[in-house]
Scaffold this motif. Structure first.
Motif, PDB file in Angstrom:
ATOM      1  N   LEU A 110       0.831  -1.214   0.000  1.00 50.72           N
ATOM      2  CA  LEU A 110       0.000   0.000   0.000  1.00 50.72           C
ATOM      3  C   LEU A 110       0.866   1.265   0.000  1.00 50.72           C
ATOM      4  O   LEU A 110       0.541   2.240  -0.668  1.00 50.72           O
ATOM      5  CB  LEU A 110      -0.937  -0.013   1.210  1.00 50.72           C
ATOM      6  N   LYS A 111       1.985   1.226   0.728  1.00 50.38           N
ATOM      7  CA  LYS A 111       2.907   2.376   0.748  1.00 50.38           C
ATOM      8  C   LYS A 111       3.401   2.698  -0.652  1.00 50.38           C
ATOM      9  O   LYS A 111       3.482   3.852  -1.044  1.00 50.38           O
ATOM     10  CB  LYS A 111       4.112   2.060   1.653  1.00 50.38           C
ATOM     11  N   TYR A 112       3.746   1.642  -1.390  1.00 49.94           N
ATOM     12  CA  TYR A 112       4.274   1.829  -2.740  1.00 49.94           C
ATOM     13  C   TYR A 112       3.195   2.263  -3.726  1.00 49.94           C
ATOM     14  O   TYR A 112       3.490   2.618  -4.856  1.00 49.94           O
ATOM     15  CB  TYR A 112       4.970   0.556  -3.236  1.00 49.94           C
ATOM     16  N   THR A 113       1.926   2.217  -3.317  1.00 49.55           N
ATOM     17  CA  THR A 113       0.860   2.712  -4.193  1.00 49.55           C
ATOM     18  C   THR A 113       0.301   4.043  -3.667  1.00 49.55           C
ATOM     19  O   THR A 113      -0.816   4.425  -3.994  1.00 49.55           O
ATOM     20  CB  THR A 113      -0.282   1.668  -4.346  1.00 49.55           C
ATOM     21  N   GLY A 114       1.106   4.731  -2.837  1.00 53.73           N
ATOM     22  CA  GLY A 114       0.771   6.105  -2.464  1.00 53.73           C
ATOM     23  C   GLY A 114       0.061   6.316  -1.150  1.00 53.73           C
ATOM     24  O   GLY A 114      -0.363   7.430  -0.840  1.00 53.73           O
ATOM     25  N   TYR A 115      -0.086   5.263  -0.335  1.00 51.50           N
ATOM     26  CA  TYR A 115      -0.745   5.406   0.968  1.00 51.50           C
ATOM     27  C   TYR A 115       0.291   5.673   2.074  1.00 51.50           C
ATOM     28  O   TYR A 115       1.430   5.241   1.971  1.00 51.50           O
ATOM     29  CB  TYR A 115      -1.491   4.119   1.350  1.00 51.50           C
ATOM     30  N   GLU A 116      -0.157   6.371   3.107  1.00 49.15           N
ATOM     31  CA  GLU A 116       0.597   6.413   4.366  1.00 49.15           C
ATOM     32  C   GLU A 116       0.010   5.310   5.224  1.00 49.15           C
ATOM     33  O   GLU A 116      -1.221   5.247   5.389  1.00 49.15           O
ATOM     34  CB  GLU A 116       0.373   7.751   5.076  1.00 49.15           C
ATOM     35  N   THR A 117       0.839   4.451   5.770  1.00 48.11           N
ATOM     36  CA  THR A 117       0.293   3.293   6.492  1.00 48.11           C
ATOM     37  C   THR A 117       0.895   3.117   7.880  1.00 48.11           C
ATOM     38  O   THR A 117       1.988   3.592   8.168  1.00 48.11           O
ATOM     39  CB  THR A 117       0.549   1.988   5.700  1.00 48.11           C
ATOM     40  N   SER A 118       0.134   2.414   8.726  1.00 48.50           N
ATOM     41  CA  SER A 118       0.640   1.980  10.033  1.00 48.50           C
ATOM     42  C   SER A 118      -0.015   0.641  10.345  1.00 48.50           C
ATOM     43  O   SER A 118      -1.100   0.341   9.843  1.00 48.50           O
ATOM     44  CB  SER A 118       0.319   3.008  11.118  1.00 48.50           C
ATOM     45  N   THR A 119       0.647  -0.180  11.160  1.00 47.91           N
ATOM     46  CA  THR A 119       0.107  -1.509  11.476  1.00 47.91           C
ATOM     47  C   THR A 119      -0.176  -1.641  12.971  1.00 47.91           C
ATOM     48  O   THR A 119       0.448  -0.967  13.799  1.00 47.91           O
ATOM     49  CB  THR A 119       1.099  -2.622  11.063  1.00 47.91           C
ATOM     50  N   GLY A 120      -1.143  -2.519  13.284  1.00 48.94           N
ATOM     51  CA  GLY A 120      -1.438  -2.845  14.683  1.00 48.94           C
ATOM     52  C   GLY A 120      -1.954  -1.697  15.528  1.00 48.94           C
ATOM     53  O   GLY A 120      -1.729  -1.665  16.743  1.00 48.94           O
ATOM     54  N   GLU A 121      -2.667  -0.752  14.915  1.00 48.86           N
ATOM     55  CA  GLU A 121      -3.206   0.408  15.657  1.00 48.86           C
ATOM     56  C   GLU A 121      -4.479   0.013  16.413  1.00 48.86           C
ATOM     57  O   GLU A 121      -5.319  -0.725  15.897  1.00 48.86           O
ATOM     58  CB  GLU A 121      -3.560   1.538  14.677  1.00 48.86           C
ATOM     59  N   GLU A 123      -8.256  -3.641  17.321  1.00 51.08           N
ATOM     60  CA  GLU A 123      -6.884  -3.597  16.801  1.00 51.08           C
ATOM     61  C   GLU A 123      -6.962  -3.818  15.297  1.00 51.08           C
ATOM     62  O   GLU A 123      -7.449  -4.850  14.833  1.00 51.08           O
ATOM     63  CB  GLU A 123      -5.992  -4.658  17.450  1.00 51.08           C
ATOM     64  N   ILE A 124      -6.509  -2.818  14.535  1.00 51.92           N
ATOM     65  CA  ILE A 124      -6.604  -2.871  13.071  1.00 51.92           C
ATOM     66  C   ILE A 124      -5.251  -3.295  12.490  1.00 51.92           C
ATOM     67  O   ILE A 124      -4.211  -2.727  12.844  1.00 51.92           O
ATOM     68  CB  ILE A 124      -7.024  -1.493  12.490  1.00 51.92           C
ATOM     69  N   ASP A 125      -5.285  -4.277  11.591  1.00 47.27           N
ATOM     70  CA  ASP A 125      -4.036  -4.790  11.012  1.00 47.27           C
ATOM     71  C   ASP A 125      -3.263  -3.691  10.288  1.00 47.27           C
ATOM     72  O   ASP A 125      -2.086  -3.469  10.549  1.00 47.27           O
ATOM     73  CB  ASP A 125      -4.324  -5.948  10.042  1.00 47.27           C
ATOM     74  N   VAL A 126      -3.936  -3.016   9.333  1.00 45.92           N
ATOM     75  CA  VAL A 126      -3.284  -1.921   8.598  1.00 45.92           C
ATOM     76  C   VAL A 126      -4.253  -0.746   8.462  1.00 45.92           C
ATOM     77  O   VAL A 126      -5.391  -0.923   8.023  1.00 45.92           O
ATOM     78  CB  VAL A 126      -2.841  -2.360   7.170  1.00 45.92           C
ATOM     79  N   LEU A 127      -3.790   0.430   8.869  1.00 42.81           N
ATOM     80  CA  LEU A 127      -4.533   1.673   8.640  1.00 42.81           C
ATOM     81  C   LEU A 127      -3.842   2.380   7.483  1.00 42.81           C
ATOM     82  O   LEU A 127      -2.627   2.595   7.527  1.00 42.81           O
ATOM     83  CB  LEU A 127      -4.482   2.572   9.865  1.00 42.81           C
ATOM     84  N   ALA A 128      -4.598   2.760   6.446  1.00 41.65           N
ATOM     85  CA  ALA A 128      -3.992   3.385   5.268  1.00 41.65           C
ATOM     86  C   ALA A 128      -4.685   4.708   4.953  1.00 41.65           C
ATOM     87  O   ALA A 128      -5.919   4.767   4.889  1.00 41.65           O
ATOM     88  CB  ALA A 128      -4.096   2.432   4.081  1.00 41.65           C
ATOM     89  N   HIS A 129      -3.895   5.772   4.771  1.00 40.31           N
ATOM     90  CA  HIS A 129      -4.442   7.112   4.513  1.00 40.31           C
ATOM     91  C   HIS A 129      -3.974   7.617   3.147  1.00 40.31           C
ATOM     92  O   HIS A 129      -2.813   7.479   2.796  1.00 40.31           O
ATOM     93  CB  HIS A 129      -3.980   8.108   5.588  1.00 40.31           C
ATOM     94  N   LYS A 130      -4.905   8.229   2.413  1.00 36.92           N
ATOM     95  CA  LYS A 130      -4.576   8.793   1.096  1.00 36.92           C
ATOM     96  C   LYS A 130      -5.661   9.790   0.700  1.00 36.92           C
ATOM     97  O   LYS A 130      -6.857   9.480   0.801  1.00 36.92           O
ATOM     98  CB  LYS A 130      -4.514   7.645   0.072  1.00 36.92           C
ATOM     99  N   ASN A 131      -5.247  10.970   0.236  1.00 36.91           N
ATOM    100  CA  ASN A 131      -6.197  11.993  -0.246  1.00 36.91           C
ATOM    101  C   ASN A 131      -7.335  12.280   0.733  1.00 36.91           C
ATOM    102  O   ASN A 131      -8.516  12.246   0.366  1.00 36.91           O
ATOM    103  CB  ASN A 131      -6.799  11.579  -1.602  1.00 36.91           C
ATOM    104  N   ASN A 132      -7.001  12.519   1.996  1.00 35.95           N
ATOM    105  CA  ASN A 132      -7.992  12.843   3.038  1.00 35.95           C
ATOM    106  C   ASN A 132      -9.005  11.728   3.318  1.00 35.95           C
ATOM    107  O   ASN A 132     -10.079  11.975   3.868  1.00 35.95           O
ATOM    108  CB  ASN A 132      -8.763  14.133   2.690  1.00 35.95           C
ATOM    109  N   THR A 180      -8.820  14.107  10.734  1.00 36.62           N
ATOM    110  CA  THR A 180      -8.584  14.947   9.542  1.00 36.62           C
ATOM    111  C   THR A 180      -8.951  14.221   8.252  1.00 36.62           C
ATOM    112  O   THR A 180      -8.812  14.762   7.166  1.00 36.62           O
ATOM    113  CB  THR A 180      -7.098  15.365   9.476  1.00 36.62           C
ATOM    114  N   THR A 181      -9.374  12.967   8.386  1.00 36.35           N
ATOM    115  CA  THR A 181      -9.781  12.195   7.202  1.00 36.35           C
ATOM    116  C   THR A 181     -11.160  11.581   7.420  1.00 36.35           C
ATOM    117  O   THR A 181     -11.632  11.484   8.556  1.00 36.35           O
ATOM    118  CB  THR A 181      -8.792  11.033   6.928  1.00 36.35           C
ATOM    119  N   GLN A 182     -11.779  11.148   6.333  1.00 41.79           N
ATOM    120  CA  GLN A 182     -13.026  10.387   6.400  1.00 41.79           C
ATOM    121  C   GLN A 182     -12.689   8.915   6.186  1.00 41.79           C
ATOM    122  O   GLN A 182     -11.906   8.576   5.288  1.00 41.79           O
ATOM    123  CB  GLN A 182     -13.990  10.846   5.293  1.00 41.79           C
TER     124      GLN A 182
END
Length: 280
Positions: A100-111, A121-130, A173-175
């Motif tokens: 997902l990072k390589y396709t333009g997302y900001e990501t974090s794991t285990g949040e 507990e979410i495996d991967v949280l991915a943010h892109k374009n708000n 800050t995102t939906q």
């Protein structure tokens, strides 16, 4: 014996007719030449017998491919390499996060994320374009196990709970707009039907067509370190324990290869294999 007359045993235990085309397609996907593929098919076809397992067929094809082209063999081994990310499933989450990072997302794991009812507990949280996507990963360490309908049912409930709380929180800050279910195996028909019906994005080894996990890995050149035919099992496990999941990560940073005490001669070979994979 005609190649279509041989019954083979799949990993699930199911008996099916051997398909030369299926084997040809998986060999061609590696980028090996038509001539190399035909030579391998001729050898494998001559060695078939009633009741041979798909594992045995593919191991033989892999050995022949490795003999001729190392990095093509690595690509061919991709499905098995994904299973080797186990047994905890955590490296698989890191692997999906990296894709997902390589396709333009900001990501974090285990949040840990608050829902209306409970925390999740979410495996991967991915943010892109708000917008934000929650990604749940279902990892199976062995072949033949499918992702059944209970998985998207459960994940959809979590998604609804988190989404409701997230989107009315003025501090965000995102939906939150999408929920994904990712598996390294396959979905059952019921799982696909339910997931599609409720609007979850489903991603498996071979679904959606042309946009599946295997397609994304190939098109982006994002191979897990476990595909290497030159690294030992111990070396792969060490890299995974240090959150190094992509071959690409080793090209620009040989610190971990040095840390493992790998000789210069082997290091050159390993990097050559990895570069050929990622560039191909």
């Amino acid at each position: 014996m005609g190649n279509t007359d041989v019954n083979i045993i799949k990993s699930s235990g199911e008996k099916v007719k051997f398909s030369l085309d299926k084997l040809r397609n998986s060999l061609q996907r590696t980028g090996a030449s038509k001539n190399s593929v035909n030579k391998i098919l001729d050898v494998v076809r001559d060695e078939l017998y009633q009741g041979i397992s798909t594992k045995e067929i593919y191991n033989r094809a892999f050995a022949l491919l490795k003999k001729e082209h190392g990095h093509f063999a690595s690509k061919y081994k991709l499905k098995k390499a994904i299973y080797e990310l186990g047994p905890t499933g955590y490296p698989f989450e890191n692997f999906i996060s990296a894709i997902l990072k390589y396709t333009g997302y900001e990501t974090s794991t285990g949040e840990i994320v608050q829902g209306d009812c409970v925390k999740h507990e979410i495996d991967v949280l991915a943010h892109k374009n708000n917008t934000t996507t929650i990604v749940e990963c279902k990892f199976h360490g062995e072949q033949g196990l499918k992702c059944n309908v209970k998985v998207p049912l459960y994940i959809n409930s979590r998604y609804i709970d988190v989404k409701s709380h997230w989107n009315k929180n003025k501090n965000k800050t995102t939906q939150l707009t999408a929920g994904w279910v990712v598996t390294n195996t396959r979905f059952t028909e019921d799982a696909l039907q339910f997931g599609t019906c409720v609007g979850l994005h489903l991603l498996s080894w071979d679904y959606p067509k042309n946009e599946a996990l295997k397609d994304k890995i190939d098109s982006l050149g994002l191979y897990p370190v476990t595909v290497s035919t030159l690294l030992t099992k111990r070396e792969k496990q060490f890299l995974l324990s240090r959150d190094v999941v992509l071959c690409r990560d080793l090209i620009n940073d040989v610190f971990f290869l040095d840390h493992l005490g790998i000789s210069e001669v082997r290091k050159v070979k390993i990097l050559k294999e990895i570069k050929a994979l990622c560039d191909n």
